[in-house]
Design a protein around this motif. Structure first.
Motif, short mmCIF file in Angstrom:
data_model
loop_
_atom_site.label_atom_id
_atom_site.label_comp_id
_atom_site.label_asym_id
_atom_site.label_seq_id
_atom_site.Cartn_x
_atom_site.Cartn_y
_atom_site.Cartn_z
N ALA A 84 31.53 79.42 59.10
CA ALA A 84 31.88 78.01 58.90
C ALA A 84 31.33 77.51 57.58
O ALA A 84 31.99 76.76 56.86
CB ALA A 84 31.33 77.17 60.06
N LEU A 85 30.13 77.96 57.24
CA LEU A 85 29.53 77.57 55.96
C LEU A 85 30.34 78.14 54.80
O LEU A 85 30.59 77.46 53.80
CB LEU A 85 28.09 78.03 55.90
N TYR A 86 30.75 79.42 54.93
CA TYR A 86 31.55 80.03 53.86
C TYR A 86 32.87 79.28 53.67
O TYR A 86 33.33 79.09 52.54
CB TYR A 86 31.83 81.50 54.18
N ARG A 87 33.50 78.89 54.78
CA ARG A 87 34.76 78.14 54.65
C ARG A 87 34.53 76.82 53.92
O ARG A 87 35.34 76.41 53.07
CB ARG A 87 35.37 77.88 56.04
N ALA A 88 33.41 76.17 54.24
CA ALA A 88 33.12 74.87 53.62
C ALA A 88 32.86 75.02 52.13
O ALA A 88 33.38 74.25 51.31
CB ALA A 88 31.92 74.23 54.31
N VAL A 89 32.05 76.01 51.73
CA VAL A 89 31.74 76.14 50.31
C VAL A 89 32.95 76.65 49.53
O VAL A 89 33.14 76.30 48.36
CB VAL A 89 30.51 77.05 50.07
N ARG A 90 33.80 77.46 50.18
CA ARG A 90 35.02 77.91 49.50
C ARG A 90 35.94 76.71 49.26
O ARG A 90 36.57 76.60 48.20
CB ARG A 90 35.72 78.98 50.35
N ARG A 91 36.01 75.81 50.24
CA ARG A 91 36.83 74.60 50.09
C ARG A 91 36.27 73.68 49.01
O ARG A 91 37.02 73.14 48.19
CB ARG A 91 36.87 73.86 51.43
N ASP A 92 34.95 73.51 48.97
CA ASP A 92 34.34 72.55 48.07
C ASP A 92 34.10 73.08 46.66
O ASP A 92 34.07 72.31 45.70
CB ASP A 92 33.00 72.06 48.64
N HIS A 93 33.90 74.40 46.54
CA HIS A 93 33.51 74.96 45.25
C HIS A 93 34.44 76.04 44.73
O HIS A 93 34.31 76.45 43.57
CB HIS A 93 32.10 75.55 45.35
N GLY A 94 35.33 76.57 45.58
CA GLY A 94 36.16 77.68 45.14
C GLY A 94 35.50 79.02 45.41
O GLY A 94 34.54 79.13 46.18
N PRO A 95 35.97 80.08 44.76
CA PRO A 95 35.51 81.43 45.09
C PRO A 95 34.15 81.79 44.51
O PRO A 95 33.59 82.82 44.87
CB PRO A 95 36.60 82.33 44.49
N VAL A 96 33.61 80.96 43.60
CA VAL A 96 32.30 81.23 43.00
C VAL A 96 31.47 79.95 43.15
O VAL A 96 31.80 78.91 42.58
CB VAL A 96 32.42 81.65 41.53
N VAL A 97 30.38 80.05 43.91
CA VAL A 97 29.66 78.85 44.37
C VAL A 97 28.28 78.77 43.71
O VAL A 97 27.51 79.74 43.76
CB VAL A 97 29.48 78.90 45.91
N PRO A 98 27.93 77.62 43.10
CA PRO A 98 26.56 77.47 42.60
C PRO A 98 25.60 77.31 43.76
O PRO A 98 25.81 76.48 44.65
CB PRO A 98 26.64 76.19 41.76
N VAL A 99 24.55 78.13 43.78
CA VAL A 99 23.58 78.07 44.86
C VAL A 99 22.17 77.97 44.27
O VAL A 99 21.95 78.26 43.09
CB VAL A 99 23.67 79.31 45.79
N GLU A 100 21.25 77.56 45.12
CA GLU A 100 19.85 77.45 44.72
C GLU A 100 19.01 78.30 45.64
O GLU A 100 19.06 78.17 46.86
CB GLU A 100 19.38 76.00 44.78
N LEU A 101 18.22 79.21 45.06
CA LEU A 101 17.35 80.08 45.81
C LEU A 101 15.99 79.41 46.01
O LEU A 101 15.67 78.42 45.34
CB LEU A 101 17.18 81.40 45.05
#
Length: 428
Positions: free
Chosen positions: A37-54
């Protein structure tokens, strides 16, 4: 057929991921409860390459598109696995908890690039290829029976602790040349290492000490094992290189195989349609294992790749040395490869082998290692189901807790009940 990689329509350049409000924290309950569900959300909001924070505020990119993962892993010249290129090293503390997962520049098969990487491959892969498949299955059956003997008379068990986690490391310990007695401690070390908690650094040091002792022992007295075959390879390596490669082999094969077993058994116990089709011979253990690699793969995120120059990926501007995290679990559920209706079989999604659970390209898990993992997992599950045919979950499915890691996907416990049976008395 595996879809060929292609560029997606350009998207506006994002702000840099570091400090950007849009950056997605690579932690939290979403990765444990329902990562898809999280992957679907970030793909919808950011596309195939997502900025993340470690953790620690370090920026990275999570690649969730199937084509984009394929593109990165198919181009080791532009996207090498060379951790020395990372542009965040000045900001990485020595006690950073994800350091064992991301790595440091080290002379091992996992942390080298180009010809140096291929030199390690030439030593490691033949040593794994020489593992006798019949002997491997024999080890798996004997050790699986021994583990089941320890709890079969109780009528209850936690399969994660009692079976799934110890089995792969016990088999792998035999293959590389450890005595059985060391397997349990190595399992504890690898679990601490993979979970990325405060004990990860200490676990990494203990792991290295195990392997250094093994190399010294096999140099003094070679045997019919992976370590001895590596030492006999004609190209020259240091003891540190042998130990680091053995660490890579064991770490890559242990918890991932344990979670593959656990996730497959979990599918069989919680999906009535799947269990019914197995009972009537329409599906097999191998079908369950393949389904898990698509839907609930042990390795959800793999670190990492670092571009050698500024480039574009999935419409994003990626700077030289940015950390790219391969979202293997997300890529496997990318709509670009999910043809057909929900519940479609792997062959309807482009072929059972089109998944990216073992990654892809030059750094893909070597085929002999894949075969070893598959044999250990399948043999273990078959022994478990043969010995305990009425196995059932002892808690509601909603009570199962996932491993606290965005990188690996497995349950922390799998409580089951069954009709008690006598042990077989497999000798220890």
């Amino acid at each position: 057929m595996t879809p060929s990689p292609s560029a997606r329509p350009p998207a506006p350049d994002p702000a840099p991921p570091s400090g950007c409000p849009a950056a997605v924290p690579l932690s939290g309950p979403g990765f444990q409860a329902d990562p898809q569900a999280l992957y679907r959300a970030v793909r919808r909001d950011h596309g195939p390459v997502v900025p993340v924070e470690l953790p620690g505020g370090l920026p990275a990119w999570l690649v969730v598109g199937y084509r984009e993962v394929h593109q990165v892993t198919s181009d080791p010249e532009l996207f090498p696995r060379d951790v020395g290129l990372w542009n965040q090293w000045p900001h990485v503390p020595d006690d950073w908890p994800l350091l064992p997962m991301v790595g440091r520049p080290l002379p091992s098969i996992y942390f080298t690039a180009g010809e140096e990487h291929r030199r390690h491959v030439r030593m490691v892969v033949p040593a794994l290829e020489a593992v006798d498949p019949f002997e491997l299955r024999g080890h798996g059956e004997q050790l699986a029976d021994r583990l089941v003997d320890a709890f079969c008379a109780r009528g209850t068990a936690d399969l994660v602790v009692d079976f799934c986690e110890p089995l792969p490391v016990l088999v792998l310990a035999r293959l590389v040349g450890f005595p059985d007695a060391e397997g349990a401690d190595i399992a504890r070390v690898l679990k601490d290492l993979a979970d990325g908690g405060p004990g990860a650094q200490s676990a990494h040091r203990r792991f290295g000490a195990h392997m250094a002792r093994l190399v010294a022992a096999k140099r003094a007295e070679p045997g019919d094992d992976v370590t001895s075959r590596m030492l006999a390879h004609p190209e020259e390596f240091t003891d540190e290189e042998y130990a680091l490669d053995l660490m890579a082999i064991t770490a890559a094969g242990h918890l991932t195989t344990a979670d593959w077993i656990g996730n497959s058994v979990r599918l069989m116990l919680t999906e009535p349609d799947f269990a019914d089709s197995m009972a009537h011979g329409r599906r097999s253990v191998a079908d369950a294992m393949t389904e898990v690699l698509w839907e609930d793969g042990p390795t959800q995120i793999l670190a990492g790749r670092w571009p050698v120059r500024d480039t574009r990926l999935g419409g994003r501007r990626i700077k030289a040395g940015d950390l790219l995290l391969l979202g293997l679990g997300a890529a496997n559920t990318d709509p670009v490869v999910r043809r057909g209706a929900p519940g479609a079989t792997p062959s309807e999604r482009g072929g059972a082998g089109a998944h990216l659970a073992f990654s892809h390209g030059e750094y893909r898990c070597p085929f002999p290692a894949q075969e070893i993992a598959e044999t250990i997992a399948r043999t273990g599950i078959e022994v478990l189901l043969d010995r305990l045919p009425d196995l059932e979950l002892a808690v509601p499915e909603s009570a199962l807790v996932r491993r606290p890691s965005a990188f690996l996907r497995g349950t922390t416990a799998l409580p089951v009940r069954f009709t008690p049976v006598p042990p077989t008395g497999v000798p220890s």
